[in-house]
Design a protein around this motif. Sequence first.
Motif, short mmCIF file in Angstrom:
data_model
loop_
_atom_site.label_atom_id
_atom_site.label_comp_id
_atom_site.label_asym_id
_atom_site.label_seq_id
_atom_site.Cartn_x
_atom_site.Cartn_y
_atom_site.Cartn_z
N MET A 3 0.78 -1.21 0.00
CA MET A 3 0.00 0.00 0.00
C MET A 3 0.82 1.27 0.00
O MET A 3 0.32 2.35 0.27
CB MET A 3 -0.90 -0.05 1.23
N THR A 6 -0.58 4.42 -1.70
CA THR A 6 -1.82 5.06 -1.29
C THR A 6 -1.60 6.51 -0.88
O THR A 6 -2.37 7.39 -1.21
CB THR A 6 -2.44 4.31 -0.10
N ALA A 7 -0.51 6.74 -0.15
CA ALA A 7 -0.25 8.09 0.33
C ALA A 7 -0.15 9.07 -0.83
O ALA A 7 -0.72 10.15 -0.79
CB ALA A 7 1.03 8.10 1.16
N PRO A 23 -5.45 10.14 8.68
CA PRO A 23 -4.98 8.84 9.19
C PRO A 23 -4.04 8.99 10.37
O PRO A 23 -4.17 8.29 11.38
CB PRO A 23 -4.26 8.23 7.99
N LYS A 24 -3.11 9.92 10.24
CA LYS A 24 -2.14 10.09 11.33
C LYS A 24 -2.82 10.62 12.59
O LYS A 24 -2.48 10.24 13.70
CB LYS A 24 -1.01 11.01 10.89
N VAL A 26 -5.81 10.01 13.47
CA VAL A 26 -6.58 8.91 14.07
C VAL A 26 -5.67 7.99 14.86
O VAL A 26 -6.01 7.52 15.94
CB VAL A 26 -7.34 8.13 12.97
N LEU A 27 -4.49 7.78 14.31
CA LEU A 27 -3.55 6.87 14.98
C LEU A 27 -2.88 7.53 16.18
O LEU A 27 -2.53 6.85 17.15
CB LEU A 27 -2.49 6.42 13.96
N PHE A 31 -1.12 5.96 19.71
CA PHE A 31 0.33 5.89 19.76
C PHE A 31 0.88 6.71 20.91
O PHE A 31 1.79 6.29 21.62
CB PHE A 31 0.91 6.36 18.42
N ASN B 107 -6.73 1.84 14.19
CA ASN B 107 -5.28 1.74 14.06
C ASN B 107 -4.89 0.75 12.97
O ASN B 107 -4.00 1.01 12.16
CB ASN B 107 -4.64 1.30 15.38
N VAL B 110 -5.47 2.29 9.56
CA VAL B 110 -4.43 3.25 9.17
C VAL B 110 -3.13 2.53 8.84
O VAL B 110 -2.49 2.82 7.82
CB VAL B 110 -4.19 4.28 10.30
N LEU B 111 -2.77 1.57 9.67
CA LEU B 111 -1.45 0.93 9.50
C LEU B 111 -1.38 0.04 8.26
O LEU B 111 -0.29 -0.32 7.82
CB LEU B 111 -1.11 0.10 10.75
N THR B 112 -2.53 -0.34 7.70
CA THR B 112 -2.45 -1.17 6.50
C THR B 112 -2.85 -0.42 5.24
O THR B 112 -2.32 -0.68 4.17
CB THR B 112 -3.37 -2.40 6.61
N LYS B 113 -3.80 0.50 5.34
CA LYS B 113 -4.33 1.12 4.13
C LYS B 113 -3.88 2.57 3.95
O LYS B 113 -4.17 3.19 2.94
CB LYS B 113 -5.86 1.06 4.13
N TRP B 114 -3.28 3.16 4.93
CA TRP B 114 -2.80 4.54 4.82
C TRP B 114 -1.36 4.57 5.29
O TRP B 114 -1.00 5.34 6.17
CB TRP B 114 -3.66 5.49 5.65
N ARG B 115 -0.57 3.75 4.69
CA ARG B 115 0.79 3.60 5.19
C ARG B 115 1.56 4.90 5.04
O ARG B 115 1.33 5.68 4.14
CB ARG B 115 1.48 2.48 4.43
N PHE B 116 2.46 5.11 5.97
CA PHE B 116 3.29 6.32 5.95
C PHE B 116 4.69 5.93 6.37
O PHE B 116 4.92 4.80 6.81
CB PHE B 116 2.71 7.38 6.90
N ASN B 120 5.97 1.05 10.17
CA ASN B 120 6.40 -0.23 10.75
C ASN B 120 6.99 -0.05 12.14
O ASN B 120 6.80 -0.89 13.01
CB ASN B 120 7.41 -0.93 9.84
N VAL B 122 6.11 2.35 14.23
CA VAL B 122 4.96 2.60 15.11
C VAL B 122 4.31 1.27 15.48
O VAL B 122 4.05 1.00 16.66
CB VAL B 122 3.93 3.51 14.41
N PHE B 123 4.09 0.43 14.48
CA PHE B 123 3.46 -0.85 14.76
C PHE B 123 4.34 -1.71 15.66
O PHE B 123 3.87 -2.33 16.61
CB PHE B 123 3.14 -1.59 13.46
N ARG B 174 -4.80 -5.17 12.29
CA ARG B 174 -3.79 -4.93 11.26
C ARG B 174 -3.61 -6.20 10.41
O ARG B 174 -3.62 -6.15 9.19
CB ARG B 174 -2.46 -4.53 11.88
#
Lengths: 305, 293
Positions: A3, A6-7, A23-24, A26-27, A31, B107, B110-116, B120, B122-123, B174
């Motif tokens: 993915m 996607t960004a 997304p960030k 939300v996370l 975190f 979470n 975001v961690l699978t479909k809106w990766r940044f 990894n 963070v996870f 995730r």
Amino acid sequence: MAMTTTAQTAAKNPRATLQDWLPKLVLAPSFALILLFVYGFILFTAVLSFTGSKLLPDFSAWVGFNNYVRLFNHPNWITSLKNLAIFSFLYIVICSVLGLGLAILLDQKIRGEGVLRPIYLYPMALSFIVTGVAWKWFLDPGIGLEHVMHLWGWESFSFRWIKDGKMAIYTIVIAAIWQSSGFVMAMFLAGLRGVDNEVIKAAQIDGASTITIYRRIIIPLMRPVFLSAFVVLAHLAIKSYDLVVAMTDGGPGTATWTPALFMQKFTFGRNEMGMGASSAIIMMIMIFSIIVPYLYSELGGGKKQ
Amino acid sequence: MSVPSQDNAARTGIFARAIIYSALILFAIYYLLPLYVMLVNSLKPLDEIRQGNMLSLPQQWTFEPWRSAWSTAQIGVSPTGLKPYFLNSIMMVAPAVALSTILGALNGYVLTKWRFKGDNLVFGLMLLACFIPFQIVLIPSARILGILGLAGSIPGLILIHMVYGLGFTTLFFRNYYEAFPTELIRAAQIDGASFFQIFRRILLPSSGPIIVVTVIWQFTNIWNDFLFGSSFSSVDSIPITVALNNLVNSSTGVKEYNVHFAGAILAALPTLIVYIVSGRYFVRGLMAGAVKG
């Protein structure tokens, strides 16, 4: 890993500024909570372990490694470590052997597997406190097993481990195995069901016996399951606390203390917060030295399907 | 795979099968024995336990121990039975499970479909948090609950359980969403669907199984927790596991084994029912918690 694009896709979206950050955002709360409650707190405890804090945290009373020195010279900590060694060795080995054995037996096209499997596994749904209560009274010489044997006419039968400082830790092993072995069985059963049939058919054509097939082919294929089971059981063993509290509360005397019990008793019972913190740090180092390499290999090499 | 069975069944012979079945049944008895002991002895008067055989059925059936364990047994200083603590546990478990599951789902999304960049890491940090020995956070947790004015309260316990459950709930979702076809999400994005719309309309409707797994996992863990309950509760927020331990290990008075057993079953009942009703999902949660990646 699919993915990564996607960004960029999102960035091209015209109304994307907020969507980009969403997304960030939300996370972020989760975190942040983890950073504070886990890593911040670990740091707090680590610093605390270098202070002479008693009833309350006191960061002015710096004592260097003194707590660690006192810890490893303290007979109760040595007892706790010895108990942990005995407990985790027996717990891991017996759970693995029993789990694998039961899984192999269950995998022989057994009628009634659907009835047996849940029976082996249900203890995992119970609280350690409940397990502790059940086994505490079942192994109690006054009303439990010993009493039953006497009633059945075996007058000389004696089983007082739970009251015996030398043997009490083994009663905790018995209860812990009862609780966890079914779970290990389920892990191995899943592993066995995943073995490629072709390999085994080939071996059978070559005339290999059932036992040889298991010993030379199937059990070696279970390596990853052994590893997972080891990691899960080891980390449960190091954390073992509830079961000990419910069965013996560390007794007789200090005979069944474990590191987790030590931490609790020293921090909150004896107002030795500095030492309690240092014992928690040692526990964490033990667990991380098992978990971190495991997670690293699982996540790092995660692409191996 | 059950390989050797098929072709070897004839060779293995009746004798071997008899041994296999006896072994399996013997182990079934071993696993059931403690539950049986608890159950039969919770239905006996105390004298019968002291003098009689722990393994025999009650001669004189009585529900008195159950009534006592539920509503009159002495726990700590007050003769309330386990009932108020049972209710405490429910009030603690429900919000903690709901919050950690919702956050875990978001979470995982975001961690699978809106990766940044750095996702990894963070996870990884969230995952590692699943395995810490909780002793290491006890002292600062007590402090922060005090600072927030939540010390010894049910909301305080909810906060603690929610936070320390996040690692696992995030892991579950995730791993589940990882396998969800990304093309669908990209297509929805091109159609102008927003972040939350995609989550609500595309991911959530197919998340049923993983929600069940996560809720069961969290429910079981939080209901069965003893460490946090015993460290952070006060008189009116004590959860059931702590109350049960107080009941059984109080040093005063006569040891009412039958009441202890009834209490233990009461404390175990909710998770046992969940297990019986949805064992399949329960096992899947255990496996997902054990086998990562």
